[in-house]
Scaffold this motif. Structure first.
Motif: not given
Length: 549
Positions: A305-325
């Protein structure tokens, strides 16, 4: 009369309930599977007491330490070393790239197969499934049936997943679908040569006294005992569920957040899996700085399952769609892990004489719905087009490998076992046929017939020199490609080259005939669109292939 009315009313109610149950059977089955799967007791986090090596290093020269880092389902285009990178290069992988810059990049590297567990078995044994019988990826009990039930061909346009109940009845329980204990692994060879051997992360080769990591040569094993990277409701996690993927639905239903040490009781890991396992890998490096060690760090990322830390999710920037981010954030965590391992080796003075190898167990999966993970190659995990089996393979050993080395000849997971053994000065087991070759030999020995083989039931592939032949029974089709001229497999030359097809088919037949039957039958056949992700609708003219497992 009243009694009869009650009986008729009861019968009608039962019919309505039965009809409602049938109409909602998928939801009921999903609820039942979830309830039964998540009843295991998981203790709170518990620190691992790693075995401590000697307080001082013995005098004299010592063989190299070996650290093998394996990602799961990482696409070759997710690594920026090849000029691409996830999300069109927005998330570079500088630490992974460093292995290539400071060591060797194998430009034509191949996974053992297009799914995870047989590749892992080939890495450990240096032997094809036709020798070990370990041909299919073990699946949890009930997975085949549930995936076939939840495959939504009305949305994807794909045919349904076929599940074979009769074959499923012949398959051992999940924990016993393992690499036979009679097989000799690189961990056993290195342990016999005086190495301390440690496994951290995914195993997927069975468990218990015959099949588990401890049984297969690892002194210590910190095991991924289920499949969540963090609890689904953790405050620090960002989840991406894939409603178009039946495998994803199964994983969310069945998986928990759990680890075990040396096959002991389950306990909660100490953080996001990629970071937690790296914390423990650093501890292993420190504990073993004064003796040779083999560390197999088998990450779960970027597998669903696709799961990331919130810190990494914020660090990669506003990437679309959500699953790619979320996916990009997972790649970032893998790259950070490699950097931390390299830093720990340097801090302990082990940098020069440690071999660090990075790879992925197979290509990126089309069922995550991200079209560029394997670019420019066609195909996905569960196909043996280049996208399914081309993988990154980087090897850094400052004492022996010159920076910026680029190796053009084909290399594979099948070669890692003999390569590691040779580097350690450990003899290969006598009277055991090893299919791989030593990649670090000044003049690597020629492969038999100059060929690499892949096989999953009736889907068989051989690469001989620059030519690659794929044959399958479903659909009944043959593809022949000249990879030197056509590395992205766009032009099928099978009809123009009948003599070459015949000769290479004979190689495939001889390879299968010389081997053994699989340990157990395949139970599902999964239709995969070669050029579209599962998030895209398949239409007329799109090529399909079935993956038997």
């Amino acid at each position: 009369m009243k009694k009869r009315s009650v009986l008729f009313g009861t019968a009608a109610l039962l019919i309505v309930l039965a009809a409602a149950g049938w109409m909602n059977r998928k939801a009921l089955i999903l609820w039942l599977v979830t309830t039964l799967a998540k009843d295991r007791d998981i203790a709170p986090y518990s620190p691992v007491a790693w075995n401590e090596g000697p307080a001082a290093a013995p005098a004299g020269e010592r063989p190299p330490n070996i650290v093998f880092i394996l990602a799961d389902d990482l696409g070759i285009n997710d690594i920026s070393a090849f000029g691409g990178g996830v999300a069109e290069g927005r998330v570079p992988t500088p630490n992974i790239d460093r292995l290539a810059k400071e060591g060797a990049l194998f430009a034509q590297a191949y996974a053992g197969t297009a799914s995870c567990a047989p590749s892992r078995a080939m890495i450990l044994t240096g032997r094809y499934p036709t020798r070990t019988g370990f041909e299919f990826t073990p699946t949890p009990d009930g997975m085949g049936r549930m995936v076939s039930m939840f495959s939504d061909n009305s949305r994807s346009g794909l045919p349904p997943v076929d599940w074979n109940r009769e074959a499923d009845d012949k398959v051992p329980p999940f924990d016993e679908q393992g690499l036979p204990g009679s097989e000799i692994t690189i961990a056993e060879i290195l342990k016999g040569a005086g190495y301390h051997t440690v496994h951290i992360g995914k195993w997927h080769l069975g468990s218990g006294q015959e099949f588990g990591a401890n049984a297969q040569g690892f002194d210590e094993s910190l095991l991924m005992a289920s499949g969540l990277h963090l609890p689904e409701d953790d405050a620090g996690v960002v989840n991406a569920k894939l409603d178009f993927d039946p495998i994803d639905r199964f994983l969310w239903a069945r998986m928990q957040y759990a680890a075990s040490f040396n096959e002991g009781p389950l306990f909660a890991p100490g953080g996001y899996l990629a970071d937690y396992w790296t914390d423990e890998a650093v501890k292993v490096i420190r504990a073993n700085r004064n003796r040779p060690f083999f560390l197999y760090l088998a990450h779960w990322g970027v597998h669903t399952p696709l799961q990331a830390t919130r810190a990494d999710y914020e660090a990669v920037g506003d990437i679309k769609p959500h699953r790619l981010r979320v996916y990009a954030a997972m790649v970032r965590s893998l790259d950070r892990s490699v950097g931390r391992v390299l830093a720990a080796l340097k801090d302990e003075g082990l940098d020069e004489n440690t071999i660090v190898v990075f790879s992925s167990d197979n290509g990126g999966a089309g069922y995550v719905g991200l079209p560029d993970v394997n670019a420019p190659y066609r195909g996905w995990k569960l196909t043996m087009f280049e996208g399914g089996i081309r993988v990154p393979l980087f090897m850094r050993w400052p004492a022996r490998i010159a920076p910026g080395t680029r190796v053009e000849r084909p290399a594979g997971h099948i070669d890692l076992m003999p390569t590691f053994a040779a580097a350690a000065g450990a003899p290969l087991p006598p009277d055991v046929a090893i299919d791989g070759v030593n990649l670090l030999a000044p003049d690597p020995p020629a492969r038999a017939d100059n060929a690499l083989f892949w096989q999953s039931a009736y889907y068989r592939v051989v690469r001989q020199g620059d030519w690659k032949l794929q044959v399958t029974e479903r659909p009944k089709k043959t593809w022949l490609f000249n990879l030197a001229a056509d590395p992205t497999e766009k032009t099928n030359l099978a009809e123009r080259e009948p003599a070459r097809v015949a000769a290479m088919t004979a190689l495939l037949d001889a390879h299968r005939k010389a081997g053994r039957a699989p340990l157990y039958p395949h139970t599902i056949e999964v239709p995969v669109a070669i050029d579209k992700t599962l998030a895209e609708r398949v239409g007329p003219g799109d090529e399909l292939i079935y993956w038997p497992n």
